[in-house]
Write an enzyme that holds these catalytic residues in place. Structure first.
Site, PDB file in Angstrom:
ATOM      1  N   GLU A 207       0.202  -1.025   5.917  1.00  0.00           N
ATOM      2  CA  GLU A 207       1.282  -0.367   6.682  1.00  0.00           C
ATOM      3  C   GLU A 207       0.994   1.111   6.861  1.00  0.00           C
ATOM      4  OE1 GLU A 207       4.982   1.489   7.896  1.00  0.00           O
ATOM      5  OE2 GLU A 207       3.829   1.970   6.110  1.00  0.00           O
TER       6      GLU A 207
ATOM      7  N   ASP B 218       0.845  -1.204   0.000  1.00  0.00           N
ATOM      8  CA  ASP B 218       0.000   0.000   0.000  1.00  0.00           C
ATOM      9  C   ASP B 218       0.876   1.249   0.000  1.00  0.00           C
ATOM     10  OD1 ASP B 218       0.785  -0.564   2.695  1.00  0.00           O
ATOM     11  OD2 ASP B 218      -0.875   0.633   3.485  1.00  0.00           O
TER      12      ASP B 218
HETATM   13 ZN   LIG Z   1       6.928   1.880   4.218  1.00  0.00          ZN
END
Ligand SMILES: [Zn+2]
Length: 298
Positions: A152, A87
Protein backbone atom coordinates in the site's frame (compact mmCIF):
# COMPACT_ATOMS: atom_id res chain seq x y z
CA UNK A 1 -19.38 -14.87 27.98
CA UNK A 2 -20.25 -13.02 24.79
CA UNK A 3 -17.74 -11.77 22.21
CA UNK A 4 -17.48 -8.29 23.77
CA UNK A 5 -16.82 -9.72 27.22
CA UNK A 6 -14.35 -12.17 25.75
CA UNK A 7 -12.47 -9.36 23.97
CA UNK A 8 -12.38 -7.27 27.14
CA UNK A 9 -11.07 -10.23 29.15
CA UNK A 10 -8.40 -10.88 26.52
CA UNK A 11 -7.32 -7.27 26.00
CA UNK A 12 -3.84 -7.74 27.53
CA UNK A 13 -3.22 -10.75 25.29
CA UNK A 14 -4.52 -8.94 22.21
CA UNK A 15 -2.31 -5.94 22.96
CA UNK A 16 0.78 -8.14 23.41
CA UNK A 17 0.04 -9.81 20.08
CA UNK A 18 -0.34 -6.45 18.35
CA UNK A 19 3.02 -5.41 19.79
CA UNK A 20 4.58 -8.54 18.27
CA UNK A 21 3.22 -7.59 14.86
CA UNK A 22 4.39 -3.98 15.27
CA UNK A 23 7.89 -5.22 16.12
CA UNK A 24 8.36 -6.52 12.57
CA UNK A 25 9.90 -3.69 10.50
CA UNK A 26 7.89 -4.36 7.34
CA UNK A 27 9.01 -1.30 5.41
CA UNK A 28 7.99 -1.86 1.80
CA UNK A 29 9.93 1.09 0.39
CA UNK A 30 13.32 -0.31 1.51
CA UNK A 31 14.60 -3.50 -0.21
CA UNK A 32 16.73 -4.38 2.83
CA UNK A 33 13.46 -5.13 4.67
CA UNK A 34 12.15 -7.69 2.15
CA UNK A 35 12.74 -10.56 4.59
CA UNK A 36 10.76 -8.61 7.21
CA UNK A 37 7.96 -8.19 4.68
CA UNK A 38 7.77 -11.95 4.24
CA UNK A 39 7.95 -12.44 8.02
CA UNK A 40 5.04 -10.02 8.61
CA UNK A 41 2.94 -11.80 5.97
CA UNK A 42 3.67 -15.21 7.48
CA UNK A 43 3.01 -13.93 11.01
CA UNK A 44 -0.42 -12.71 9.90
CA UNK A 45 -1.31 -15.89 8.03
CA UNK A 46 -0.35 -18.01 11.05
CA UNK A 47 -2.30 -15.71 13.35
CA UNK A 48 -5.39 -15.85 11.13
CA UNK A 49 -5.23 -19.65 11.18
CA UNK A 50 -4.79 -19.47 14.94
CA UNK A 51 -7.96 -17.44 15.48
CA UNK A 52 -9.96 -20.03 13.55
CA UNK A 53 -10.07 -18.88 9.93
CA UNK A 54 -10.55 -22.02 7.81
CA UNK A 55 -7.89 -21.04 5.35
CA UNK A 56 -5.12 -18.48 5.62
CA UNK A 57 -2.15 -18.31 3.34
CA UNK A 58 0.57 -16.11 1.97
CA UNK A 59 -0.06 -15.72 -1.75
CA UNK A 60 2.54 -14.46 -4.21
CA UNK A 61 2.14 -11.37 -6.37
CA UNK A 62 4.63 -9.75 -8.71
CA UNK A 63 5.98 -7.96 -5.60
CA UNK A 64 5.33 -8.41 -1.89
CA UNK A 65 2.81 -11.12 -1.08
CA UNK A 66 -0.85 -10.85 -0.18
CA UNK A 67 -2.21 -12.58 2.92
CA UNK A 68 -5.54 -14.18 2.14
CA UNK A 69 -7.85 -15.82 4.68
CA UNK A 70 -11.44 -17.00 4.69
CA UNK A 71 -14.19 -18.30 6.95
CA UNK A 72 -17.25 -19.21 4.89
CA UNK A 73 -19.50 -21.13 7.26
CA UNK A 74 -22.50 -18.81 7.29
CA UNK A 75 -24.53 -20.10 4.33
CA UNK A 76 -27.04 -17.56 3.04
CA UNK A 77 -25.36 -14.70 4.93
CA UNK A 78 -23.45 -11.96 3.10
CA UNK A 79 -19.71 -12.20 2.55
CA UNK A 80 -17.52 -9.39 3.89
CA UNK A 81 -14.08 -8.81 2.42
CA UNK A 82 -11.75 -7.02 4.86
CA UNK A 83 -8.88 -5.12 3.27
CA UNK A 84 -5.80 -3.98 5.16
CA UNK A 85 -2.06 -3.61 4.59
CA UNK A 86 0.86 -4.91 6.63
CA UNK A 87 3.57 -2.68 5.15
CA UNK A 88 4.60 0.54 6.87
CA UNK A 89 6.37 3.78 6.03
CA UNK A 90 10.09 4.10 6.85
CA UNK A 91 10.65 5.36 10.40
CA UNK A 92 13.10 8.18 9.57
CA UNK A 93 14.08 10.56 11.03
CA UNK A 94 14.80 8.30 14.00
CA UNK A 95 15.77 11.06 16.43
CA UNK A 96 12.24 12.48 16.20
CA UNK A 97 10.87 9.37 17.94
CA UNK A 98 10.26 9.53 21.69
CA UNK A 99 10.46 5.70 21.79
CA UNK A 100 11.91 3.20 19.27
CA UNK A 101 9.62 2.88 16.21
CA UNK A 102 9.50 -0.91 16.27
CA UNK A 103 9.14 -1.28 20.04
CA UNK A 104 5.48 -0.47 20.66
CA UNK A 105 5.29 1.77 23.72
CA UNK A 106 2.25 2.93 25.67
CA UNK A 107 2.05 6.56 26.75
CA UNK A 108 -1.04 8.21 28.21
CA UNK A 109 -3.27 5.43 26.97
CA UNK A 110 -1.96 5.59 23.39
CA UNK A 111 0.27 3.07 21.65
CA UNK A 112 3.27 4.44 19.74
CA UNK A 113 4.98 2.43 17.01
CA UNK A 114 5.43 2.62 13.25
CA UNK A 115 2.28 1.11 11.78
CA UNK A 116 0.22 1.34 14.99
CA UNK A 117 -2.30 3.61 13.26
CA UNK A 118 -1.48 2.75 9.65
CA UNK A 119 -2.38 0.03 9.23
CA UNK A 120 -1.44 -2.81 11.57
CA UNK A 121 -3.59 -1.47 14.41
CA UNK A 122 -6.68 -1.17 12.25
CA UNK A 123 -6.39 -4.53 10.54
CA UNK A 124 -5.69 -6.20 13.88
CA UNK A 125 -9.00 -4.88 15.24
CA UNK A 126 -10.81 -6.86 12.54
CA UNK A 127 -8.69 -9.96 13.16
CA UNK A 128 -9.41 -9.84 16.89
CA UNK A 129 -13.12 -9.23 16.27
CA UNK A 130 -13.13 -12.54 14.40
CA UNK A 131 -11.09 -14.10 17.21
CA UNK A 132 -13.53 -12.88 19.90
CA UNK A 133 -16.62 -14.00 17.98
CA UNK A 134 -15.23 -17.44 17.16
CA UNK A 135 -13.90 -17.97 20.69
CA UNK A 136 -17.02 -16.81 22.50
CA UNK A 137 -19.78 -17.78 20.11
CA UNK A 138 -18.20 -20.40 17.89
CA UNK A 139 -19.32 -18.75 14.66
CA UNK A 140 -19.39 -15.49 12.74
CA UNK A 141 -22.69 -13.90 11.70
CA UNK A 142 -21.38 -13.39 8.14
CA UNK A 143 -18.83 -14.99 5.85
CA UNK A 144 -15.47 -13.27 6.12
CA UNK A 145 -12.50 -12.98 3.78
CA UNK A 146 -9.28 -11.09 4.50
CA UNK A 147 -7.05 -9.50 1.87
CA UNK A 148 -3.98 -7.98 3.50
CA UNK A 149 -1.48 -6.52 1.07
CA UNK A 150 2.16 -5.50 1.48
CA UNK A 151 2.44 -2.72 -1.08
CA UNK A 152 0.00 0.00 0.00
CA UNK A 153 2.80 2.39 0.87
CA UNK A 154 4.36 1.94 -2.56
CA UNK A 155 1.20 2.50 -4.59
CA UNK A 156 -0.34 -1.03 -4.43
CA UNK A 157 1.56 -1.86 -7.58
CA UNK A 158 0.48 -5.50 -7.87
CA UNK A 159 -2.94 -5.34 -6.19
CA UNK A 160 -4.97 -4.76 -9.35
CA UNK A 161 -3.44 -7.73 -11.15
CA UNK A 162 -3.84 -9.90 -8.00
CA UNK A 163 -7.53 -9.01 -7.75
CA UNK A 164 -8.00 -9.55 -11.48
CA UNK A 165 -6.38 -13.00 -11.24
CA UNK A 166 -8.43 -14.02 -8.16
CA UNK A 167 -11.87 -12.57 -8.86
CA UNK A 168 -13.77 -15.65 -7.69
CA UNK A 169 -11.67 -16.13 -4.59
CA UNK A 170 -12.21 -12.50 -3.53
CA UNK A 171 -15.90 -12.26 -4.51
CA UNK A 172 -17.85 -10.53 -1.72
CA UNK A 173 -21.04 -8.58 -1.05
CA UNK A 174 -19.29 -5.80 0.79
CA UNK A 175 -15.70 -4.65 1.18
CA UNK A 176 -14.57 -3.20 4.50
CA UNK A 177 -11.45 -1.12 4.02
CA UNK A 178 -9.72 -1.15 7.33
CA UNK A 179 -7.24 1.63 6.64
CA UNK A 180 -8.78 4.83 7.97
CA UNK A 181 -9.07 6.60 11.33
CA UNK A 182 -12.02 6.61 13.72
CA UNK A 183 -13.43 9.94 14.80
CA UNK A 184 -12.62 9.42 18.47
CA UNK A 185 -11.75 6.57 20.79
CA UNK A 186 -15.38 6.43 22.01
CA UNK A 187 -16.92 7.02 18.58
CA UNK A 188 -16.57 4.16 16.11
CA UNK A 189 -16.67 5.43 12.52
CA UNK A 190 -17.31 4.08 9.06
CA UNK A 191 -15.49 5.97 6.31
CA UNK A 192 -17.73 5.63 3.27
CA UNK A 193 -15.76 7.67 0.79
CA UNK A 194 -12.41 9.31 0.32
CA UNK A 195 -11.43 12.03 -2.09
CA UNK A 196 -8.86 11.22 -4.73
CA UNK A 197 -6.03 13.37 -5.97
CA UNK A 198 -4.88 14.58 -9.34
CA UNK A 199 -1.48 16.09 -10.00
CA UNK A 200 -0.51 18.08 -13.02
CA UNK A 201 2.43 20.06 -14.18
CA UNK A 202 1.85 23.21 -16.18
CA UNK A 203 4.68 24.71 -18.15
CA UNK A 204 4.27 28.25 -19.38
CA UNK A 205 6.66 29.52 -22.02
CA UNK A 206 7.23 33.10 -23.09
CA UNK A 207 9.72 34.95 -25.24
CA UNK A 208 12.90 33.31 -26.45
CA UNK A 209 15.21 35.36 -24.19
CA UNK A 210 15.16 38.08 -21.53
CA UNK A 211 13.71 41.25 -22.98
CA UNK A 212 14.45 44.83 -22.03
CA UNK A 213 11.50 46.23 -20.06
CA UNK A 214 11.87 49.65 -21.60
CA UNK A 215 11.88 48.32 -25.16
CA UNK A 216 9.32 45.45 -24.90
CA UNK A 217 7.49 45.83 -21.55
CA UNK A 218 3.75 46.01 -22.01
CA UNK A 219 3.87 44.14 -25.30
CA UNK A 220 5.03 40.65 -24.20
CA UNK A 221 3.08 38.75 -21.53
CA UNK A 222 5.30 37.73 -18.59
CA UNK A 223 5.05 33.90 -18.15
CA UNK A 224 5.11 34.26 -14.34
CA UNK A 225 2.14 36.60 -14.56
CA UNK A 226 0.35 34.26 -16.99
CA UNK A 227 0.88 31.31 -14.60
CA UNK A 228 -0.61 33.34 -11.72
CA UNK A 229 -3.62 34.12 -13.87
CA UNK A 230 -4.10 30.45 -14.81
CA UNK A 231 -3.93 29.36 -11.15
CA UNK A 232 -6.21 32.20 -10.01
CA UNK A 233 -8.76 31.24 -12.67
CA UNK A 234 -9.25 27.80 -11.03
CA UNK A 235 -11.50 29.26 -8.31
CA UNK A 236 -14.44 31.62 -8.20
CA UNK A 237 -14.26 34.45 -5.67
CA UNK A 238 -16.57 32.43 -3.34
CA UNK A 239 -14.03 29.58 -3.17
CA UNK A 240 -15.92 27.17 -5.46
CA UNK A 241 -14.05 25.56 -8.37
CA UNK A 242 -14.40 27.45 -11.66
CA UNK A 243 -13.18 24.67 -13.98
CA UNK A 244 -16.02 23.93 -16.46
CA UNK A 245 -17.63 20.55 -15.80
CA UNK A 246 -15.82 20.05 -12.47
CA UNK A 247 -19.04 19.46 -10.50
CA UNK A 248 -20.96 17.63 -13.25
CA UNK A 249 -20.72 14.19 -11.69
CA UNK A 250 -20.61 15.16 -8.02
CA UNK A 251 -23.52 13.50 -6.19
CA UNK A 252 -25.44 16.06 -4.15
CA UNK A 253 -25.26 15.62 -0.40
CA UNK A 254 -28.48 14.08 0.92
CA UNK A 255 -30.33 14.69 4.17
CA UNK A 256 -29.01 11.53 5.82
CA UNK A 257 -25.40 12.52 5.19
CA UNK A 258 -26.05 16.08 6.21
CA UNK A 259 -27.61 14.93 9.50
CA UNK A 260 -24.78 12.43 10.18
CA UNK A 261 -22.12 15.08 9.62
CA UNK A 262 -23.97 17.60 11.76
CA UNK A 263 -23.91 15.13 14.67
CA UNK A 264 -20.09 15.08 14.83
CA UNK A 265 -18.70 17.28 17.57
CA UNK A 266 -16.47 19.34 15.27
CA UNK A 267 -16.18 22.98 16.17
CA UNK A 268 -14.43 25.88 14.52
CA UNK A 269 -12.34 26.26 17.68
CA UNK A 270 -11.08 22.67 17.28
CA UNK A 271 -10.34 23.34 13.62
CA UNK A 272 -8.41 26.50 14.56
CA UNK A 273 -6.33 24.70 17.17
CA UNK A 274 -5.51 21.88 14.72
CA UNK A 275 -4.59 24.10 11.78
CA UNK A 276 -3.27 27.29 13.35
CA UNK A 277 -4.99 29.15 10.49
CA UNK A 278 -6.61 32.48 11.44
CA UNK A 279 -9.94 31.74 9.76
CA UNK A 280 -11.63 29.15 7.55
CA UNK A 281 -11.51 29.52 3.79
CA UNK A 282 -13.59 27.89 1.11
CA UNK A 283 -16.94 27.73 -0.49
CA UNK A 284 -19.36 30.10 1.20
CA UNK A 285 -22.16 28.54 3.20
CA UNK A 286 -20.61 25.07 3.32
CA UNK A 287 -20.23 23.83 6.88
CA UNK A 288 -16.60 23.38 7.84
CA UNK A 289 -16.80 19.63 8.46
CA UNK A 290 -18.65 19.15 5.20
CA UNK A 291 -16.16 21.29 3.28
CA UNK A 292 -13.26 19.24 4.61
CA UNK A 293 -14.68 15.90 3.54
CA UNK A 294 -17.56 15.93 1.17
CA UNK A 295 -17.20 18.18 -1.88
CA UNK A 296 -14.23 17.87 -4.21
CA UNK A 297 -12.06 20.94 -4.36
CA UNK A 298 -9.02 22.23 -6.15
ZN1 LIG B 1 -2.66 2.84 5.28
Amino acid sequence: MNAFEHAAAQSDTYLAQLKDLLAIPSVSTLPEHSADMQRAAEWLAAHLRGVGMDRAEVMPTGGYPVVYAEWLNAPGAPTVLVYGHYDVQPPDPLDEWASPPFTATERDGDLYARGATDDKGQLFVQVKAVDALLSAEGALPVNVKFLLEGEEEIGSKHLDSFIEAHRDLLAADVALISDAPVWAIDQPSITYGIRGMTYMEIEVRGPRADLHSGAYGGTVHNPAQALCEIIAALHNPDGSVAVPGFYDRVRPIDEEERAALAKLPWTEAKWRSETGAPKPWGEQGVQLRRAAWRPPHA
